[in-house]
Write a protein that holds these residues in place. Sequence first.
Motif, PDB file in Angstrom:
ATOM      1  N   GLY A  39      18.450  21.371  53.325  1.00 32.62           N
ATOM      2  CA  GLY A  39      18.831  22.614  53.639  1.00 32.62           C
ATOM      3  C   GLY A  39      20.019  23.096  53.121  1.00 32.62           C
ATOM      4  N   ARG A  40      20.403  24.336  53.350  1.00 37.17           N
ATOM      5  CA  ARG A  40      21.361  25.275  52.992  1.00 37.17           C
ATOM      6  C   ARG A  40      22.407  25.475  53.693  1.00 37.17           C
ATOM      7  NH1 ARG A  40      20.142  29.903  49.162  1.00 37.17           N
ATOM      8  NH2 ARG A  40      21.614  31.236  50.192  1.00 37.17           N
ATOM      9  N   THR A  41      23.894  25.219  53.732  1.00 33.42           N
ATOM     10  CA  THR A  41      24.672  26.012  54.525  1.00 33.42           C
ATOM     11  C   THR A  41      25.334  27.293  53.867  1.00 33.42           C
ATOM     12  OG1 THR A  41      25.207  24.083  55.535  1.00 33.42           O
ATOM     13  CG2 THR A  41      26.846  25.709  55.898  1.00 33.42           C
ATOM     14  N   THR A  42      25.284  28.572  54.388  1.00 30.66           N
ATOM     15  CA  THR A  42      26.034  29.454  53.964  1.00 30.66           C
ATOM     16  C   THR A  42      27.303  29.961  54.951  1.00 30.66           C
ATOM     17  OG1 THR A  42      24.461  31.071  55.087  1.00 30.66           O
ATOM     18  CG2 THR A  42      24.115  30.648  52.842  1.00 30.66           C
ATOM     19  N   ILE A  43      28.317  30.419  54.237  1.00 30.34           N
ATOM     20  CA  ILE A  43      29.554  30.872  55.154  1.00 30.34           C
ATOM     21  C   ILE A  43      29.690  32.177  54.711  1.00 30.34           C
ATOM     22  CG2 ILE A  43      32.123  30.490  55.499  1.00 30.34           C
ATOM     23  CD1 ILE A  43      31.400  27.188  54.491  1.00 30.34           C
ATOM     24  N   SER A  98      29.954  28.131  46.181  1.00 34.74           N
ATOM     25  CA  SER A  98      30.730  26.765  46.314  1.00 34.74           C
ATOM     26  C   SER A  98      32.364  26.963  46.188  1.00 34.74           C
ATOM     27  CB  SER A  98      30.237  25.623  45.464  1.00 34.74           C
ATOM     28  OG  SER A  98      30.750  26.120  44.013  1.00 34.74           O
ATOM     29  N   GLN A  99      32.747  28.209  45.726  1.00 35.06           N
ATOM     30  CA  GLN A  99      33.939  28.599  45.624  1.00 35.06           C
ATOM     31  C   GLN A  99      34.206  29.993  46.267  1.00 35.06           C
ATOM     32  OE1 GLN A  99      33.914  29.177  41.296  1.00 35.06           O
ATOM     33  NE2 GLN A  99      34.859  27.182  41.018  1.00 35.06           N
ATOM     34  N   THR A 100      35.642  30.270  46.548  1.00 34.52           N
ATOM     35  CA  THR A 100      35.936  31.326  47.429  1.00 34.52           C
ATOM     36  C   THR A 100      37.298  31.715  46.750  1.00 34.52           C
ATOM     37  OG1 THR A 100      36.582  32.627  49.453  1.00 34.52           O
ATOM     38  CG2 THR A 100      37.408  30.466  49.276  1.00 34.52           C
ATOM     39  N   ALA A 101      37.790  33.171  46.546  1.00 35.76           N
ATOM     40  CA  ALA A 101      38.963  33.791  46.093  1.00 35.76           C
ATOM     41  C   ALA A 101      39.303  34.792  47.334  1.00 35.76           C
ATOM     42  CB  ALA A 101      38.508  34.636  45.007  1.00 35.76           C
ATOM     43  N   LEU A 102      40.710  34.540  47.539  1.00 38.52           N
ATOM     44  CA  LEU A 102      41.043  35.456  48.740  1.00 38.52           C
ATOM     45  C   LEU A 102      42.295  36.318  48.077  1.00 38.52           C
ATOM     46  CD1 LEU A 102      41.603  32.354  50.738  1.00 38.52           C
ATOM     47  CD2 LEU A 102      40.133  34.377  51.507  1.00 38.52           C
ATOM     48  N   ASP A 103      42.314  37.667  48.814  1.00 39.42           N
ATOM     49  CA  ASP A 103      43.431  38.451  48.628  1.00 39.42           C
ATOM     50  C   ASP A 103      44.109  38.714  49.843  1.00 39.42           C
ATOM     51  OD1 ASP A 103      42.995  38.949  45.979  1.00 39.42           O
ATOM     52  OD2 ASP A 103      41.202  40.305  46.532  1.00 39.42           O
ATOM     53  N   GLU A 136      35.638  25.384  47.175  1.00 42.60           N
ATOM     54  CA  GLU A 136      36.970  25.343  46.586  1.00 42.60           C
ATOM     55  C   GLU A 136      37.613  26.711  46.494  1.00 42.60           C
ATOM     56  OE1 GLU A 136      38.101  24.504  41.813  1.00 42.60           O
ATOM     57  OE2 GLU A 136      36.237  24.823  42.448  1.00 42.60           O
ATOM     58  N   VAL A 137      38.764  26.673  46.936  1.00 34.01           N
ATOM     59  CA  VAL A 137      39.675  28.220  46.859  1.00 34.01           C
ATOM     60  C   VAL A 137      40.139  28.203  45.401  1.00 34.01           C
ATOM     61  CG1 VAL A 137      41.713  29.336  47.645  1.00 34.01           C
ATOM     62  CG2 VAL A 137      40.169  27.830  49.156  1.00 34.01           C
ATOM     63  N   ILE A 138      39.684  29.040  44.527  1.00 33.99           N
ATOM     64  CA  ILE A 138      39.902  29.150  43.191  1.00 33.99           C
ATOM     65  C   ILE A 138      41.372  29.908  43.199  1.00 33.99           C
ATOM     66  CG2 ILE A 138      37.686  28.763  42.334  1.00 33.99           C
ATOM     67  CD1 ILE A 138      37.361  31.864  41.753  1.00 33.99           C
ATOM     68  N   GLU A 139      41.709  31.055  43.953  1.00 33.27           N
ATOM     69  CA  GLU A 139      42.723  31.921  43.958  1.00 33.27           C
ATOM     70  C   GLU A 139      43.203  32.532  45.288  1.00 33.27           C
ATOM     71  OE1 GLU A 139      42.493  34.769  40.774  1.00 33.27           O
ATOM     72  OE2 GLU A 139      40.963  36.031  42.246  1.00 33.27           O
ATOM     73  N   VAL A 140      44.495  32.644  45.256  1.00 36.47           N
ATOM     74  CA  VAL A 140      44.952  33.362  46.689  1.00 36.47           C
ATOM     75  C   VAL A 140      45.776  34.320  46.006  1.00 36.47           C
ATOM     76  CG1 VAL A 140      46.102  33.011  48.705  1.00 36.47           C
ATOM     77  CG2 VAL A 140      44.657  31.344  47.995  1.00 36.47           C
ATOM     78  N   ASN A 141      45.486  35.453  46.075  1.00 40.53           N
ATOM     79  CA  ASN A 141      46.428  36.489  45.478  1.00 40.53           C
ATOM     80  C   ASN A 141      47.371  37.205  46.830  1.00 40.53           C
ATOM     81  OD1 ASN A 141      45.394  36.420  42.593  1.00 40.53           O
ATOM     82  ND2 ASN A 141      43.640  37.518  43.586  1.00 40.53           N
ATOM     83  N   ILE A 142      48.652  37.323  46.603  1.00 45.18           N
ATOM     84  CA  ILE A 142      49.208  37.751  47.885  1.00 45.18           C
ATOM     85  C   ILE A 142      49.930  38.939  47.338  1.00 45.18           C
ATOM     86  CG2 ILE A 142      51.188  37.159  49.187  1.00 45.18           C
ATOM     87  CD1 ILE A 142      50.535  34.105  48.975  1.00 45.18           C
ATOM     88  N   ALA A 143      49.935  40.061  48.080  1.00 45.01           N
ATOM     89  CA  ALA A 143      50.682  41.210  47.986  1.00 45.01           C
ATOM     90  C   ALA A 143      51.362  41.524  49.030  1.00 45.01           C
ATOM     91  CB  ALA A 143      49.613  42.611  47.834  1.00 45.01           C
ATOM     92  N   VAL A 144      52.862  41.612  48.983  1.00 38.39           N
ATOM     93  CA  VAL A 144      53.873  41.666  49.912  1.00 38.39           C
ATOM     94  C   VAL A 144      54.048  43.268  50.009  1.00 38.39           C
ATOM     95  CG1 VAL A 144      56.316  41.533  50.727  1.00 38.39           C
ATOM     96  CG2 VAL A 144      55.073  39.787  49.398  1.00 38.39           C
ATOM     97  N   SER A 145      53.492  43.778  51.015  1.00 36.76           N
ATOM     98  CA  SER A 145      53.453  45.236  51.399  1.00 36.76           C
ATOM     99  C   SER A 145      54.606  45.848  52.071  1.00 36.76           C
ATOM    100  CB  SER A 145      52.306  45.685  52.081  1.00 36.76           C
ATOM    101  OG  SER A 145      52.251  45.210  53.321  1.00 36.76           O
TER     102      SER A 145
END
Length: 164
Positions: A39-43, A98-103, A136-145
């Motif tokens: 089977g497959r797991t999706t998030i 298999s990867q995620t990117a976050l802002d 796998e987290v490929i990037e975490v972009n952070i904006a200080v507002s």
Amino acid sequence: MTETPQRNRPENPDKDSTGGESRSNSLTKRGGGDPATRGRTTIADGVVEKIAGMAARDVVGVHAMGSGLSRTFGAVRDRVPGGSKSVTRGVKAEVGESQTALDLEIVVDYGVSIADVARDVRENVVAAVERMTGLEVIEVNIAVSDVKLPDEDDDEDQSEPRVQ
């Protein structure tokens, strides 16, 4: 050394003397192998956003998440009966197989090193998301507002109504 002829033993241990699969092998192959690989797991993006939001808020020096406008709307929504705090405020995730990117958009407390807070947020978010999701987290972009000054009123923490 003498060789003993083995007439009754098949050459392939997985086959019996008639050429069919042996009973023990047919039981182990039923279903296609390891159950963990079936089977497959999706998030969903929202799941990763919640995990990242909680992890970012745990870092010392992060006062709030989101821009001023989203925090204002969030404060109003939090006061509505049945409304709840949005854990995902200030977080946007893109999730692949298999990867995620976050802002992330954060407000820091006055006096803290923004570079140190951003590094700590990245470390905490990456660790939490990878541990809980396996992505796998490929990037975490952070904006200080914004920077929360000590003498500023906090819209989210007001407990007294403005009008009585």
